[in-house]
Design a protein around this motif. Structure first.
Motif, mmCIF file in Angstrom:
data_model
loop_
_atom_site.group_PDB
_atom_site.id
_atom_site.type_symbol
_atom_site.label_atom_id
_atom_site.label_comp_id
_atom_site.label_asym_id
_atom_site.label_seq_id
_atom_site.Cartn_x
_atom_site.Cartn_y
_atom_site.Cartn_z
ATOM 1 N N ASP A 53 -1.583 -87.851 -17.388
ATOM 2 C CA ASP A 53 -1.652 -88.790 -18.160
ATOM 3 C C ASP A 53 -0.540 -89.485 -18.792
ATOM 4 O OD1 ASP A 53 -4.521 -88.995 -17.762
ATOM 5 O OD2 ASP A 53 -5.229 -87.335 -19.054
ATOM 6 N N ARG A 105 3.999 -93.630 -19.657
ATOM 7 C CA ARG A 105 5.324 -93.708 -19.486
ATOM 8 C C ARG A 105 5.809 -94.281 -17.912
ATOM 9 N NH1 ARG A 105 9.214 -91.040 -22.742
ATOM 10 N NH2 ARG A 105 10.585 -92.252 -21.369
ATOM 11 N N ARG A 106 5.426 -95.492 -17.608
ATOM 12 C CA ARG A 106 5.676 -95.894 -16.372
ATOM 13 C C ARG A 106 7.193 -95.979 -15.916
ATOM 14 N NH1 ARG A 106 1.016 -96.156 -13.119
ATOM 15 N NH2 ARG A 106 -0.540 -96.912 -14.218
ATOM 16 N N ASP A 107 8.091 -96.069 -17.087
ATOM 17 C CA ASP A 107 9.442 -96.149 -16.703
ATOM 18 C C ASP A 107 10.081 -94.721 -16.487
ATOM 19 O OD1 ASP A 107 8.610 -95.357 -19.614
ATOM 20 O OD2 ASP A 107 10.646 -95.121 -19.936
ATOM 21 N N ARG A 149 2.118 -85.621 -10.902
ATOM 22 C CA ARG A 149 0.947 -85.315 -11.698
ATOM 23 C C ARG A 149 0.799 -83.912 -11.701
ATOM 24 N NH1 ARG A 149 -3.138 -88.807 -11.605
ATOM 25 N NH2 ARG A 149 -4.546 -87.336 -11.890
ATOM 26 N N LEU A 203 2.234 -89.640 -17.823
ATOM 27 C CA LEU A 203 3.155 -90.545 -16.868
ATOM 28 C C LEU A 203 2.460 -91.664 -16.766
ATOM 29 C CD1 LEU A 203 4.180 -87.779 -14.073
ATOM 30 C CD2 LEU A 203 5.647 -89.060 -15.894
ATOM 31 N N ASN A 204 1.197 -91.793 -16.921
ATOM 32 C CA ASN A 204 0.567 -93.158 -16.922
ATOM 33 C C ASN A 204 1.002 -93.871 -17.941
ATOM 34 O OD1 ASN A 204 -1.039 -92.654 -14.560
ATOM 35 N ND2 ASN A 204 -2.853 -91.837 -15.698
ATOM 36 N N SER A 261 11.384 -92.210 -14.479
ATOM 37 C CA SER A 261 11.410 -91.751 -13.120
ATOM 38 C C SER A 261 12.637 -90.754 -13.069
ATOM 39 C CB SER A 261 11.535 -92.816 -12.326
ATOM 40 O OG SER A 261 12.833 -93.740 -12.810
#
Length: 307
Positions: free
Chosen positions: A295, A300-302, A266, A297-298, A304
């Motif tokens: 926001d 872009r859940r992929d 975050r 990253l929310n 990592s």
């Protein structure tokens, strides 16, 4: 005192207000209206809008090289011409038309950062201070003697936009001081610029906004700050081109190759650089608006570590 004012962008508006406050600004010169916005309609410059609001006649020649343009200026019989980010070169013949010549408000501590983009180049280079010079113009590019000078510290987190606004106000103050002296019959003493320390602030190019992860993280952070609000830094992030509005340099790249995703949290998205890492805090996707790393990253859940 009859003044002709020449300027174009928002930076020059504060100085125009100062020039018009106690003196007769008989005319404003500004660049011709240019296409802007999605509709590419012709847009007047900020200086033109200010001049119209004040009822000052506006002239917008493509240049001042023709005898006709120079005669038009001569007919105004100016005591002084004040030039602030006009964007057009004044021919030598023009410099001698006003009684007191031409004064320029320049946003740097001359001779450092002569040229088109002194504000952004100072941040990009890591300078600890900037300032404003009131210069008596001559034929060379920002080579004229300095009449007055004021220094201004550059904050560790200053963006190009923030420094721009502070220098615009400082420039108006320096111009006000100079005009006050001239009104009192005292012409500021012109101090020749030193030959040592000359640097040039070349015009910004959108191609420069593409970040190279192989560079030092601190240099990239400065570029991000310098190029905000224009042209805005951009880079590849996990296969997607993003614009970067806010970032901070970190000391450790964890021994990873430049461009490697080190962390995605975050508080920011950490990317390995040639030296150190860059934490991306405010990003913008294609066609979107600027958003926080959280926001992003929310969406872009992929994304990592190791992607």
């Amino acid at each position: 005192m009859k003044i002709v004012f020449a300027g174009t962008p928002e930076f020059a508006v504060s100085s125009l207000r100062v020039a018009a406050r106690h003196h007769e600004v008989v005319a404003v010169y500004t660049q011709p209206d240019r296409p802007a916005g999605r509709g590419r309609g012709l847009m007047p410059s900020p200086v033109k809008l200010e001049a119209i609001a004040r009822g000052i006649p506006v002239f917008q020649p493509e240049h001042l090289k023709t005898p006709e343009a120079q005669q038009q200026l001569r007919d105004l019989q100016p005591d002084l011409m004040v030039v602030v980010a006009y964007g057009l070169i004044l021919p030598k013949a023009v410099l001698s038309i006003p009684t007191h010549g031409c004064w320029n408000v320049h946003a740097s501590l001359l001779p450092r950062w002569r040229g088109a983009a002194p504000i952004q180049r100072a941040i990009q280079a890591g300078d600890s201070e900037s300032g404003v010079c009131l210069m008596q113009m001559e034929a060379g590019l920002d080579t004229g003697p300095v009449l007055l000078k004021q220094h201004l510290a550059i904050g560790a987190h200053d963006t190009g936009g923030q420094l721009h606004d502070r220098l615009a106000e400082l420039g108006a103050q320096v111009l006000s001081d100079g005009l006050g002296l001239l009104r009192a019959g005292i012409k500021p003493i012109a101090q020749p610029q030193p030959e040592a320390g000359v640097t040039y602030a070349h015009k910004l190019d959108k191609a420069e906004a593409r970040l190279d992860w192989a560079q030092d993280a601190q240099a990239l952070e400065r570029t991000v700050r310098a190029f905000n609000p224009w042209p805005i830094a951009e880079a590849q992030l996990a296969g997607e081109r993003v614009r970067i509005h806010g970032a901070v340099a970190l000391p450790d790249n964890q021994g990873k190759a430049p461009g490697t995703l080190l962390a995605a949290a975050r508080e920011g998205i950490d990317i390995a650089c040639g030296h150190g890492a860059l934490r991306l805090r405010v990003l913008q996707r294609e066609g979107g608006k600027a958003i926080t790393a959280a926001d992003y990253l929310n969406a872009r859940r992929d994304l990592s570590v190791g992607a």
